[in-house]
Design an enzyme around this catalytic site. Sequence first.
Site, PDB file in Angstrom:
ATOM      1  N   CYS A  98      37.067  34.386  43.046  1.00  0.00           N
ATOM      2  CA  CYS A  98      37.725  33.519  41.688  1.00  0.00           C
ATOM      3  C   CYS A  98      39.331  33.035  42.305  1.00  0.00           C
ATOM      4  CB  CYS A  98      37.431  32.832  40.337  1.00  0.00           C
ATOM      5  SG  CYS A  98      38.147  31.509  39.834  1.00  0.00           S
ATOM      6  N   GLU A 134      31.070  33.572  38.145  1.00  0.00           N
ATOM      7  CA  GLU A 134      32.150  34.606  37.515  1.00  0.00           C
ATOM      8  C   GLU A 134      31.813  35.255  36.508  1.00  0.00           C
ATOM      9  OE1 GLU A 134      37.464  35.546  37.177  1.00  0.00           O
ATOM     10  OE2 GLU A 134      36.363  33.578  37.525  1.00  0.00           O
ATOM     11  N   LYS A 144      37.796  42.195  41.509  1.00  0.00           N
ATOM     12  CA  LYS A 144      39.348  40.674  41.499  1.00  0.00           C
ATOM     13  C   LYS A 144      40.226  41.246  41.633  1.00  0.00           C
ATOM     14  CE  LYS A 144      39.880  36.279  39.315  1.00  0.00           C
ATOM     15  NZ  LYS A 144      39.341  35.725  38.205  1.00  0.00           N
TER      16      LYS A 144
END
Length: 567
Positions: free
Chosen positions: A152, A42, A115
């Site tokens: 994540c 990430e 994300k």
Amino acid sequence: MLRITLAQLNLTVGDIEGNVERMIAAAQEAAAAQSDLVVFSELSLCGYYPGDLLEEPAFLERLDAGLARLCEASAGLPALHWVVGMPVRTPGPGKRLLNALRVLRAGEVRLSYAKQLLPTYNVFDERRHFEPGPDVAKVLRIGTSQVGFIVCEDGWNDSGADYQTNPFQRMADAAPDLVVSINASPSHIGKRELRHQVFGDAARRHGLPIVYVNQVGGHDQLVYDGASFAVEPEDGVVFESRRFEEDVSTVQLLDNGHFARLDGTDLPPVPREGLPTMAFYRQQIVLGLRDYARRCGFTQAVVGSSGGIDSALTLALAAEALGPQNVVGITMPSRFSSSGSVDDSVQLCRNLGVVLHTHPIADLVAGFSAQFETSFGQPLRGLPLENVQARIRGTTLMEYSNAFGHLLLTTGNKSEISVGYCTLYGDTNGGLGLLGDLYKTEVFELSRHVNENAGREIIPQAIIDKPPSAELAPGQKDDDSLPPYPVLDEILKLLIEGEGLSRAEYANAQAFARQLQASADGRALAHRVRMLVARSEYKRRQAPPIVRVRAKAFGTGRQMPIAARYV
């Protein structure tokens, strides 16, 4: 069949040019292994977490240049897909950046995903800079496989407990053959096992194999342990990268949904349990110090050596991280220092191979005391006299740091920092604390582990056995001012860590709390400790960063007001 390279790299926040070079080198390894895709962590382009660097226009321009360089390099490896994490501009509304993942191939961006779940708790503050991505699933065909991508936190809410949306469920609805998750998951005790549980449950629930790639390395107070893995729906975690070091490894996903070595044979089994607690603490702190020093430009460290357990353990960990030839100890005896403490410092540094300097402070203390009485009409005594000794020592250590360029390591442990049993501008001086997330009882336990791991007595047994003392007054012992550490630590664990404790620790702390509540003296003790913690917040705000090893560490992980009423 799909070949996947897990590129677990030690990237530096803000070093975009350096990160790009490391990523290109890993991609070349992946291409040599005939991999179909190489997966980075990430925000790999800039390192996690860049904080308010994201608000600087020049930083964003460097990100653009870094992406262009990666695209150029990918054009030279046209068969390879690059999965890269990076901030991406968005026209709005809301924040102007997305925490995004991009898949590059042959010089072009083939897929972009932002994300959706932005953590804003404990050590995370992503909503400060990023806008959540749209509620969509992104899937790309690579060879004969459909590959889905998440970032994540998007994979941590499959139970639906923390957010209203569930990106993993949306991904599962797209029915990919493989889910790739890029991560920057900081390490603490029990975190590896928690990752395996969360992603193992998700894989089993949806019947999806997952590749999870994490970054590695120390970044300020946070340490990332790597430990990237591959998980199957039925067998759980079947592959794991190394912990606490870089690792570029390639596995293949067979047509039957199982992961295998490149020759098609079974992968070696992955241990269910992680490192023993003390081994974990030692490796986490050593990596945290090593990277902190390296990234900040230090090659050497200095520690005040009191002859006590905290400074002894700090010296031992520093010697392991930086090499004993790069660590200096300074003993600063006063008229209250015992000859045994000085002798123990000498023996400790001899065992470690560390240079020890002696800098007596008795005359300096006398000078401060005399001038204080001359100026203010009363002698320096009691707590002010104790504190001036600590501040003279702290000043001496800072002088050495300034003169010789060494990183000063502070030696306070979590028990002392919690209740303010430390001197501001004295023993709190320093650039980094190694023990600030370890309770005093754990300091003793880790010291014994250091000796066991070395197979010899590095920290003298006399230091481990002696009653803890600041030696700032005649016959002084820590338990003159504090409850015994086994008692204090159990109160503090429940007060500070709460449900962040392991099941065993939480059960022990709760049982201990029930015992305290059963008597008036016990309730009074618990209240006293709570007030000591609350009234010491101002000291912690001014203390150096500490290497985090638990889920709830002082610093960004525990944010409490200073000027508040605590009942």
